[in-house]
Design a protein around this motif. Structure first.
Motif, PDB file in Angstrom:
ATOM      1  N   SER A   5       0.833  -1.208   0.000  1.00  0.00           N
ATOM      2  CA  SER A   5       0.000   0.000   0.000  1.00  0.00           C
ATOM      3  C   SER A   5       0.868   1.259   0.000  1.00  0.00           C
ATOM      4  CB  SER A   5      -0.974  -0.001   1.182  1.00  0.00           C
ATOM      5  OG  SER A   5      -0.289   0.034   2.409  1.00  0.00           O
ATOM      6  N   SER A   6       1.993   1.240   0.688  1.00  0.00           N
ATOM      7  CA  SER A   6       2.919   2.380   0.653  1.00  0.00           C
ATOM      8  C   SER A   6       3.480   2.571  -0.746  1.00  0.00           C
ATOM      9  CB  SER A   6       4.079   2.156   1.628  1.00  0.00           C
ATOM     10  OG  SER A   6       3.630   2.117   2.942  1.00  0.00           O
ATOM     11  N   ARG A   7       3.843   1.470  -1.378  1.00  0.00           N
ATOM     12  CA  ARG A   7       4.365   1.564  -2.739  1.00  0.00           C
ATOM     13  C   ARG A   7       3.295   2.076  -3.700  1.00  0.00           C
ATOM     14  NH1 ARG A   7       6.826  -3.119  -0.543  1.00  0.00           N
ATOM     15  NH2 ARG A   7       5.365  -4.572  -1.521  1.00  0.00           N
ATOM     16  N   ASN A   9       0.845   4.087  -2.959  1.00  0.00           N
ATOM     17  CA  ASN A   9       0.701   5.524  -2.705  1.00  0.00           C
ATOM     18  C   ASN A   9       1.780   6.322  -3.418  1.00  0.00           C
ATOM     19  OD1 ASN A   9      -1.615   5.408  -1.108  1.00  0.00           O
ATOM     20  ND2 ASN A   9      -0.450   5.099   0.760  1.00  0.00           N
ATOM     21  N   ILE A  10       3.000   5.828  -3.385  1.00  0.00           N
ATOM     22  CA  ILE A  10       4.095   6.500  -4.083  1.00  0.00           C
ATOM     23  C   ILE A  10       3.828   6.514  -5.586  1.00  0.00           C
ATOM     24  CG2 ILE A  10       6.558   6.367  -4.682  1.00  0.00           C
ATOM     25  CD1 ILE A  10       6.111   7.291  -1.834  1.00  0.00           C
ATOM     26  N   ARG A  11       3.291   5.419  -6.101  1.00  0.00           N
ATOM     27  CA  ARG A  11       3.015   5.329  -7.550  1.00  0.00           C
ATOM     28  C   ARG A  11       1.974   6.351  -8.011  1.00  0.00           C
ATOM     29  NH1 ARG A  11       3.432  -0.340  -6.408  1.00  0.00           N
ATOM     30  NH2 ARG A  11       5.310  -1.164  -7.374  1.00  0.00           N
ATOM     31  N   THR A  12       1.100   6.773  -7.125  1.00  0.00           N
ATOM     32  CA  THR A  12       0.108   7.781  -7.526  1.00  0.00           C
ATOM     33  C   THR A  12       0.776   9.113  -7.842  1.00  0.00           C
ATOM     34  OG1 THR A  12      -0.376   8.498  -5.259  1.00  0.00           O
ATOM     35  CG2 THR A  12      -1.737   6.714  -6.164  1.00  0.00           C
ATOM     36  N   HIS A  53      11.981  -6.142  10.782  1.00  0.00           N
ATOM     37  CA  HIS A  53      11.920  -7.162   9.723  1.00  0.00           C
ATOM     38  C   HIS A  53      10.479  -7.593   9.485  1.00  0.00           C
ATOM     39  CE1 HIS A  53      12.479 -11.074   7.768  1.00  0.00           C
ATOM     40  NE2 HIS A  53      13.648 -10.629   7.387  1.00  0.00           N
ATOM     41  N   ASP A  54       9.718  -7.721  10.554  1.00  0.00           N
ATOM     42  CA  ASP A  54       8.328  -8.167  10.458  1.00  0.00           C
ATOM     43  C   ASP A  54       7.423  -7.159   9.758  1.00  0.00           C
ATOM     44  OD1 ASP A  54       8.972 -10.517  11.774  1.00  0.00           O
ATOM     45  OD2 ASP A  54       8.395  -9.749  13.745  1.00  0.00           O
ATOM     46  N   LEU A  55       7.842  -5.910   9.684  1.00  0.00           N
ATOM     47  CA  LEU A  55       7.021  -4.864   9.063  1.00  0.00           C
ATOM     48  C   LEU A  55       7.053  -4.915   7.536  1.00  0.00           C
ATOM     49  CD1 LEU A  55       8.011  -1.790  11.273  1.00  0.00           C
ATOM     50  CD2 LEU A  55       5.923  -3.162  11.425  1.00  0.00           C
ATOM     51  N   PHE A  56       8.082  -5.510   6.970  1.00  0.00           N
ATOM     52  CA  PHE A  56       8.258  -5.462   5.528  1.00  0.00           C
ATOM     53  C   PHE A  56       7.443  -6.534   4.813  1.00  0.00           C
ATOM     54  CE2 PHE A  56      11.610  -2.815   6.957  1.00  0.00           C
ATOM     55  CZ  PHE A  56      11.796  -1.903   5.940  1.00  0.00           C
ATOM     56  N   GLU A  57       6.716  -6.082   3.809  1.00  0.00           N
ATOM     57  CA  GLU A  57       5.870  -6.957   2.989  1.00  0.00           C
ATOM     58  C   GLU A  57       6.571  -7.199   1.646  1.00  0.00           C
ATOM     59  OE1 GLU A  57       1.523  -6.551   0.839  1.00  0.00           O
ATOM     60  OE2 GLU A  57       1.990  -5.249   2.526  1.00  0.00           O
ATOM     61  N   PRO A  58       6.732  -8.460   1.273  1.00  0.00           N
ATOM     62  CA  PRO A  58       7.393  -8.740  -0.005  1.00  0.00           C
ATOM     63  C   PRO A  58       6.554  -8.238  -1.179  1.00  0.00           C
ATOM     64  CG  PRO A  58       6.497 -10.760   0.925  1.00  0.00           C
ATOM     65  CD  PRO A  58       6.282  -9.675   1.937  1.00  0.00           C
TER      66      PRO A  58
END
Length: 92
Positions: A5-7, A9-12, A53-58
Motif C-alpha cells: 500500500s505504501s508503494r 501511494n508512491i506510484r500515484t 523485519h516483520d514490518l516489511f511486505e514482499p
C-alpha cells in the motif's frame, strides 16, 4: 517502502518509479550484524531489527516495477550493490 500500500501511494505521485526490495532472512540479518559489530549491538538492537523485519511486505507478483533482491549471509555490501546494478541494467 514497507508495504504494498505504501508503494501504491508512491506510484500515484511517481508513476514511473522502480522499487527494489532487499530481502534477507532474520537469521541472516542477525549473522551479518554480529559479523560487522560483534557484541556491541546488544540484545535490544537485535530485537529492534527483528521487529522491523516483520514490518516489511514482499512484493506481489503483479506489482509493476517492483523487484526483490535476495541477500545471503556470505554476500558483501559490494556484491549486493552489484546485484542491484545488474538488475537495473536488465530492466532498463
Amino acid at each position: 517502502m514497507t508495504s504494498r500500500s505504501s508503494r501504491e501511494n508512491i506510484r500515484t505521485v511517481l508513476s514511473d518509479c522502480i522499487f527494489i526490495l532487499l530481502s534477507i532472512s532474520k537469521e541472516t540479518q542477525q549473522k551479518r550484524v554480529a559479523a560487522r559489530h560483534g557484541n556491541e549491538t546488544g540484545d535490544g538492537v537485535t530485537k529492534l531489527l527483528s521487529a522491523m523485519h516483520d514490518l516489511f511486505e514482499p512484493p506481489g507478483n503483479d506489482e509493476t516495477n517492483t523487484f526483490k533482491v535476495d541477500i545471503n549471509e556470505n554476500m558483501t555490501p559490494k556484491e549486493v550493490m552489484e546485484k542491484v546494478v545488474k538488475l537495473l541494467a536488465q530492466i532498463s
